[in-house]
Motif scaffolding. Structure first.
Motif, PDB file in Angstrom:
ATOM      1  N   THR A 118      15.669  19.287   4.115  1.00 58.12           N
ATOM      2  CA  THR A 118      16.221  19.196   2.484  1.00 58.12           C
ATOM      3  C   THR A 118      17.085  18.030   2.254  1.00 58.12           C
ATOM      4  OG1 THR A 118      18.342  20.521   2.909  1.00 58.12           O
ATOM      5  CG2 THR A 118      16.297  21.867   2.638  1.00 58.12           C
ATOM      6  N   SER A 119      17.360  18.029   0.851  1.00 53.01           N
ATOM      7  CA  SER A 119      18.096  16.541   0.419  1.00 53.01           C
ATOM      8  C   SER A 119      19.483  16.810   0.919  1.00 53.01           C
ATOM      9  CB  SER A 119      18.033  16.435  -1.153  1.00 53.01           C
ATOM     10  OG  SER A 119      18.257  17.488  -1.814  1.00 53.01           O
ATOM     11  N   ALA A 120      20.080  18.114   0.821  1.00 53.16           N
ATOM     12  CA  ALA A 120      21.234  18.443   1.271  1.00 53.16           C
ATOM     13  C   ALA A 120      21.736  18.159   2.428  1.00 53.16           C
ATOM     14  CB  ALA A 120      21.754  19.879   1.073  1.00 53.16           C
ATOM     15  N   ARG A 121      20.659  18.560   3.552  1.00 57.15           N
ATOM     16  CA  ARG A 121      20.788  17.978   4.987  1.00 57.15           C
ATOM     17  C   ARG A 121      20.688  16.756   4.967  1.00 57.15           C
ATOM     18  NH1 ARG A 121      20.637  20.321   9.927  1.00 57.15           N
ATOM     19  NH2 ARG A 121      20.070  19.055  11.667  1.00 57.15           N
ATOM     20  N   SER A 122      19.928  15.934   4.443  1.00 59.60           N
ATOM     21  CA  SER A 122      19.683  14.422   4.665  1.00 59.60           C
ATOM     22  C   SER A 122      21.156  13.927   4.175  1.00 59.60           C
ATOM     23  CB  SER A 122      18.782  13.773   3.642  1.00 59.60           C
ATOM     24  OG  SER A 122      18.955  13.856   2.403  1.00 59.60           O
ATOM     25  N   ILE A 123      21.851  14.333   2.990  1.00 60.41           N
ATOM     26  CA  ILE A 123      22.971  13.805   2.619  1.00 60.41           C
ATOM     27  C   ILE A 123      24.086  13.641   3.544  1.00 60.41           C
ATOM     28  CG2 ILE A 123      24.924  14.290   0.735  1.00 60.41           C
ATOM     29  CD1 ILE A 123      22.628  15.089  -1.139  1.00 60.41           C
ATOM     30  N   VAL A 124      24.213  14.639   4.365  1.00 58.10           N
ATOM     31  CA  VAL A 124      25.152  14.626   5.519  1.00 58.10           C
ATOM     32  C   VAL A 124      24.981  13.205   6.429  1.00 58.10           C
ATOM     33  CG1 VAL A 124      25.872  15.607   7.709  1.00 58.10           C
ATOM     34  CG2 VAL A 124      25.230  17.040   5.762  1.00 58.10           C
ATOM     35  N   PHE A 125      23.877  12.803   6.547  1.00 58.33           N
ATOM     36  CA  PHE A 125      23.594  11.665   7.274  1.00 58.33           C
ATOM     37  C   PHE A 125      24.194  10.228   6.359  1.00 58.33           C
ATOM     38  CE2 PHE A 125      20.800  14.447   9.249  1.00 58.33           C
ATOM     39  CZ  PHE A 125      20.823  14.148  10.539  1.00 58.33           C
ATOM     40  N   ILE A 126      24.169  10.474   5.017  1.00 56.53           N
ATOM     41  CA  ILE A 126      24.773   9.232   4.336  1.00 56.53           C
ATOM     42  C   ILE A 126      25.924   8.908   4.456  1.00 56.53           C
ATOM     43  CG2 ILE A 126      24.830   8.720   2.006  1.00 56.53           C
ATOM     44  CD1 ILE A 126      22.076   8.663   2.725  1.00 56.53           C
ATOM     45  N   GLY A 127      26.750  10.166   5.009  1.00 60.40           N
ATOM     46  CA  GLY A 127      28.093   9.824   5.479  1.00 60.40           C
ATOM     47  C   GLY A 127      28.438   8.831   6.624  1.00 60.40           C
ATOM     48  N   LEU A 128      27.329   8.309   7.146  1.00 57.84           N
ATOM     49  CA  LEU A 128      27.046   7.097   8.353  1.00 57.84           C
ATOM     50  C   LEU A 128      26.986   5.777   7.513  1.00 57.84           C
ATOM     51  CD1 LEU A 128      25.652   8.734  11.458  1.00 57.84           C
ATOM     52  CD2 LEU A 128      28.136   8.252  11.049  1.00 57.84           C
ATOM     53  N   LEU A 129      26.762   5.677   6.383  1.00 60.99           N
ATOM     54  CA  LEU A 129      26.062   4.555   5.782  1.00 60.99           C
ATOM     55  C   LEU A 129      27.303   3.465   5.616  1.00 60.99           C
ATOM     56  CD1 LEU A 129      23.899   3.029   4.408  1.00 60.99           C
ATOM     57  CD2 LEU A 129      24.092   4.051   2.456  1.00 60.99           C
ATOM     58  N   PRO A 130      28.613   3.824   5.070  1.00 61.46           N
ATOM     59  CA  PRO A 130      29.540   2.939   4.872  1.00 61.46           C
ATOM     60  C   PRO A 130      29.868   2.241   6.397  1.00 61.46           C
ATOM     61  CG  PRO A 130      30.354   5.006   3.808  1.00 61.46           C
ATOM     62  CD  PRO A 130      28.874   5.210   4.698  1.00 61.46           C
ATOM     63  N   LEU A 131      29.631   3.402   7.519  1.00 60.64           N
ATOM     64  CA  LEU A 131      30.144   2.657   8.805  1.00 60.64           C
ATOM     65  C   LEU A 131      28.805   1.848   9.284  1.00 60.64           C
ATOM     66  CD1 LEU A 131      31.677   2.949  11.402  1.00 60.64           C
ATOM     67  CD2 LEU A 131      30.541   4.814  11.914  1.00 60.64           C
ATOM     68  N   SER A 132      27.529   1.878   9.163  1.00 60.39           N
ATOM     69  CA  SER A 132      26.442   1.250   9.450  1.00 60.39           C
ATOM     70  C   SER A 132      26.864  -0.078   8.765  1.00 60.39           C
ATOM     71  CB  SER A 132      25.357   1.797   8.938  1.00 60.39           C
ATOM     72  OG  SER A 132      24.023   1.117   9.304  1.00 60.39           O
ATOM     73  N   THR A 133      26.889  -0.037   7.153  1.00 63.81           N
ATOM     74  CA  THR A 133      27.220  -1.452   6.759  1.00 63.81           C
ATOM     75  C   THR A 133      28.411  -2.235   7.294  1.00 63.81           C
ATOM     76  OG1 THR A 133      26.426  -0.253   4.770  1.00 63.81           O
ATOM     77  CG2 THR A 133      27.653  -2.390   4.304  1.00 63.81           C
ATOM     78  N   ALA A 134      29.435  -1.486   7.815  1.00 61.67           N
ATOM     79  CA  ALA A 134      30.610  -2.077   8.407  1.00 61.67           C
ATOM     80  C   ALA A 134      30.022  -2.824   9.728  1.00 61.67           C
ATOM     81  CB  ALA A 134      31.695  -1.354   8.515  1.00 61.67           C
TER      82      ALA A 134
END
Length: 286
Positions: free
Chosen positions: A92-108
């Motif tokens: 689900t998109s709700a589950r996938s959004i949890v992984f978006i929490g790592l995006l700032p870290l990946s960018t850093a």
């Protein structure tokens, strides 16, 4: 003070726009294949970018910029849209959004690798904690788990972080909307061929919500959002304005629950909150 406020304002608008990307993609893959959706959104956005570049008579990027533009295209034009579309066929998109929490870290992290910065040890401590939280959430099997979908989301986050970091650095010289426009044009030949090869044989079965989802990810997620996002990063600073990405999971979960009616489990909110906290402290020590 004005520049700082403008940077935060533009960055926040970009984050809000990006927050609707995964729910819109979830709806769109109900009517289109992942490959066609990825290529079609890129082609539509590239045509918009070409029109704006032409109207404003922007100079072509220099040859030294092509490598960076290629990285941006691989990360945010091809990689992230395709991998998330594939992932959303399994989760689900709700589950996938949890992984978006790592995006700032990946960018850093890619900012460190590409910029040669040397963060303090505490940065890696919180980076590890955030990654472990997402891994633990994925292993719990909560929220209609799928190993394939989870792995696709991790790969998407890695490529998107690379594209964000490279694009943010390049936008200082070319301008924010110019970077995404040229990256889209660079990928246009490949995306156009892919769109033709994956053209739906029948259009009558495509629902109105699927068309709306395609329109949103093409116009807003693939172009308009980057205008505000890269402008915010350029004006207010990558490290500071980039922290606004921490808000994206919360906006995304709200949209998934309110617009799509998807169940948002308490573990999703808890995992997202922990990841956001880890990202916040990791940024402080970057």
């Amino acid at each position: 003070m004005h520049s700082s406020a403008s940077g935060w304002g533009n960055g926040l608008l970009g984050v809000i726009i990006f927050s609707g990307s995964l729910p819109a993609t979830r709806v769109a893959v109900g009517g289109f294949s992942a490959l066609f959706l990825t290529s079609a959104r890129a082609v539509i956005a590239a045509l918009i970018g070409a029109a704006v570049l032409g109207l404003l008579r922007q100079a072509r990027p220099q040859r030294r910029d092509l490598a960076s533009l290629t990285i941006v295209a691989i990360g945010v034009v091809v990689g992230f849209p395709l991998l998330t579309a594939l992932a959303l066929q399994h989760i689900t998109s709700a589950r996938s959004i949890v992984f978006i929490g790592l995006l700032p870290l990946s960018t850093a992290i890619f900012g460190v690798l590409r910029g040669g910065e040397r963060p303090r040890p505490l940065f890696w401590l919180f980076a590890g904690l955030g990654s472990a939280t997402v891994a633990g959430f994925a292993l719990t099997g909560d929220g209609a788990a799928s190993l394939q979908g989870d792995l696709l989301m991790v790969a998407a986050i890695v490529l998107c972080g690379l594209g964000y970091a490279e694009g943010a650095a390049l936008s200082r010289r070319l301008g924010g909307w110019q970077v995404i426009s040229w990256a889209l044009l660079l990928a246009l030949p490949l995306m156009l061929v892919l769109a033709v090869l994956t053209w739906p044989p029948v259009w009558s079965g495509v629902s109105v919500p699927a068309w709306i989802g395609l329109a949103y990810v093409s116009v807003f997620s693939m172009f308009v959002g980057f205008i505000f996002w890269y402008r915010g990063l350029a004006i207010g600073g990558i490290a500071r304005v980039g922290q606004l990405q921490q808000l994206q999971p919360f906006f995304g979960l709200a949209l998934a629950g309110l617009l799509l009616g998807e169940p948002v489990a308490g573990s999703m909110i808890a995992a997202t909150a922990i990841v956001v906290a880890c990202v916040f402290f990791a940024r402080r020590f970057a």
